[in-house]
Design a protein around this motif. Structure first.
Motif, PDB file in Angstrom:
ATOM      1  N   LYS A  83       0.821  -1.227   0.000  1.00 50.28           N
ATOM      2  CA  LYS A  83       0.000   0.000   0.000  1.00 50.28           C
ATOM      3  C   LYS A  83       0.849   1.270   0.000  1.00 50.28           C
ATOM      4  O   LYS A  83       0.352   2.359  -0.327  1.00 50.28           O
TER       5      LYS A  83
ATOM      6  N   GLU B  29      -5.537  -3.781  -1.758  1.00 50.39           N
ATOM      7  CA  GLU B  29      -4.463  -2.778  -1.709  1.00 50.39           C
ATOM      8  C   GLU B  29      -3.695  -2.736  -3.025  1.00 50.39           C
ATOM      9  O   GLU B  29      -3.309  -1.654  -3.499  1.00 50.39           O
TER      10      GLU B  29
ATOM     11  N   GLN C 197      -5.775  -0.805  -5.598  1.00 51.34           N
ATOM     12  CA  GLN C 197      -5.774   0.637  -5.328  1.00 51.34           C
ATOM     13  C   GLN C 197      -4.409   1.269  -5.621  1.00 51.34           C
ATOM     14  O   GLN C 197      -4.321   2.371  -6.161  1.00 51.34           O
ATOM     15  N   THR C 198      -3.339   0.552  -5.245  1.00 54.22           N
ATOM     16  CA  THR C 198      -1.984   1.081  -5.414  1.00 54.22           C
ATOM     17  C   THR C 198      -1.574   1.148  -6.882  1.00 54.22           C
ATOM     18  O   THR C 198      -0.883   2.086  -7.310  1.00 54.22           O
TER      19      THR C 198
END
Length: 385
Positions: free
Chosen positions: A289, A322, A325-326
């Motif tokens: 993340k 994560e 999203q990352t």
């Protein structure tokens, strides 16, 4: 030089890669389930052991025939000129496997093949006492499938995934040849950034570096056939010298492995040092993340935990979220993520461009591929910064 019928064995799902490697080495191939057939001399046997990144073993196919009775198995095994391969003092253990065949007892098949070879050698070498079996090792396998028998002689010894550099590993290490396969299934070229965000013991990043510098994966290990009396030592030395000359040790690579566990980062660094790549690959402690980059047109290859146990599934799927999203702000990067969780896309947050079924050991996994949209210079080169 004598020509042999050969086969390179491999994990299910990567036969096409092994075939591609062999074709690039100059061989005509026939791709089959779990293996790729080709022909060659002892020089070719040594060369393929030295250079194949994704195969498990290189074997000589000694004989193939149909056998529905143990008498058939004995007589046809005995007809082989084993003395052309095995010296009088050869140690020749026989392994076996059988599927969908009348000769389903593997121990009996092994014993019959062993007896037939002993008889042929004893008659040829005029031995009235037991063969000593004190010399070099010649591992033989009898594989029976649908009553078709295949007798092979292993030239490799320890599987080709054992490169010799892994002095430390984590809880569920990926085999080196599987790691190489993952790299070779991507769009990565040596002038592009390469990231493994969950690097574990560093295997994927190290294999990428070996590919990037064109280093033969078997360069720092030996093969069982190098101990055989009919294999010239000078051929092995010559091929290793050629491999050394082909390596581009000065190639500048941008390869980084990250892991949340500092202990794994330390293990990765030790493995890279053992591989002679400590100055080529970087390893750092970082959670998925927290990853950010201004670089472009890179490749991410990840083998995250699979969450096989229910107790682990929640934390693993959080990691998948994560990742989604990352990596979302990295449209020029291609991402390749291997997992046995077939619901991965749901938690990652988007559908893969392509999925490919692979077997990591006996475990069915999918390689979820998200292809980036690279930015190019007007001169045709990729932008990386």
């Amino acid at each position: 030089m004598q020509k042999f019928e050969l086969m390179a064995t491999c994990a299910s799902g990567i036969e096409a890669l092994v075939g591609k490697e062999l074709r690039e080495l100059g061989y005509k191939v026939k791709v089959e389930n779990g293996r790729v057939r080709f022909e060659g001399t002892i020089e070719d046997i040594l060369r393929t052991n030295l250079w194949l990144r994704t195969a498990d073993r290189v074997k000589i196919v000694v004989s193939e025939f149909e056998a529905k009775t143990f008498d058939d198995l004995f007589e046809q095994t005995k007809q082989v000129n084993w003395d052309k391969l095995l010296p009088i003092d050869a140690s020749f253990p026989v392994e076996g496997r059988s599927r969908n065949s009348q000769l389903h007892s593997v121990p009996d098949a092994q014993a019959i093949v062993k007896k037939a070879i002993v008889n042929q050698l004893s008659e040829t070498y005029h031995r009235r006492t037991r063969l000593p079996e004190t010399g070099a090792l010649f591992p033989i396998e009898v594989a029976i499938n649908k009553d078709q028998v295949q007798l092979t002689l292993d030239t490799t010894g320890d599987s080709l995934f054992k490169r010799g550099y892994r002095v430390g590993k984590g809880g569920a290490p990926m085999k080196e040849n599987m790691a190489a396969a993952l790299v070779m299934l991507t769009s990565w070229k040596s002038d592009m950034p390469f990231i493994d965000p969950v690097c574990g013991s560093g295997t994927i990043a190290i294999e990428a570096a070996l590919i990037g510098q064109n280093i033969a994966p078997g360069f720092n290990r030996s093969f069982i056939c190098e101990n055989w009396d009919w294999v010239p030592a000078n051929v092995s030395e010559q091929l290793r010298d050629e491999a050394d000359a082909k390596a581009d040790y000065d190639a500048k690579l941008d390869i980084t492995g990250f892991d949340i566990d500092q202990n794994m980062v330390d293990i990765s660094k030790r493995n890279a040092l053992e591989a002679g790549l400590a100055d080529v690959v970087s390893f750092k402690q970082l959670a998925v993340k927290d990853f950010k980059t201004d670089k472009m047109n890179g490749v991410i290859v990840a083998n995250p935990p699979y969450g096989q146990r229910l107790s682990d599934q929640q934390s693993v799927r959080k990691l998948y979220r994560e990742m989604g999203q990352t990596y979302k702000p990295l449209p020029t990067w291609s991402k390749y993520i291997l997992t046995s969780d077939l619901e991965f896309e749901k938690f990652y947050g988007s559908r893969a461009t392509k999925r490919r079924k692979l077997y990591n050991g006996a475990l069915r996994t999918d390689l979820f591929q998200y292809w980036g949209k690279p930015i190019w210079h007007h001169d045709g080169k990729r932008e990386t910064k």
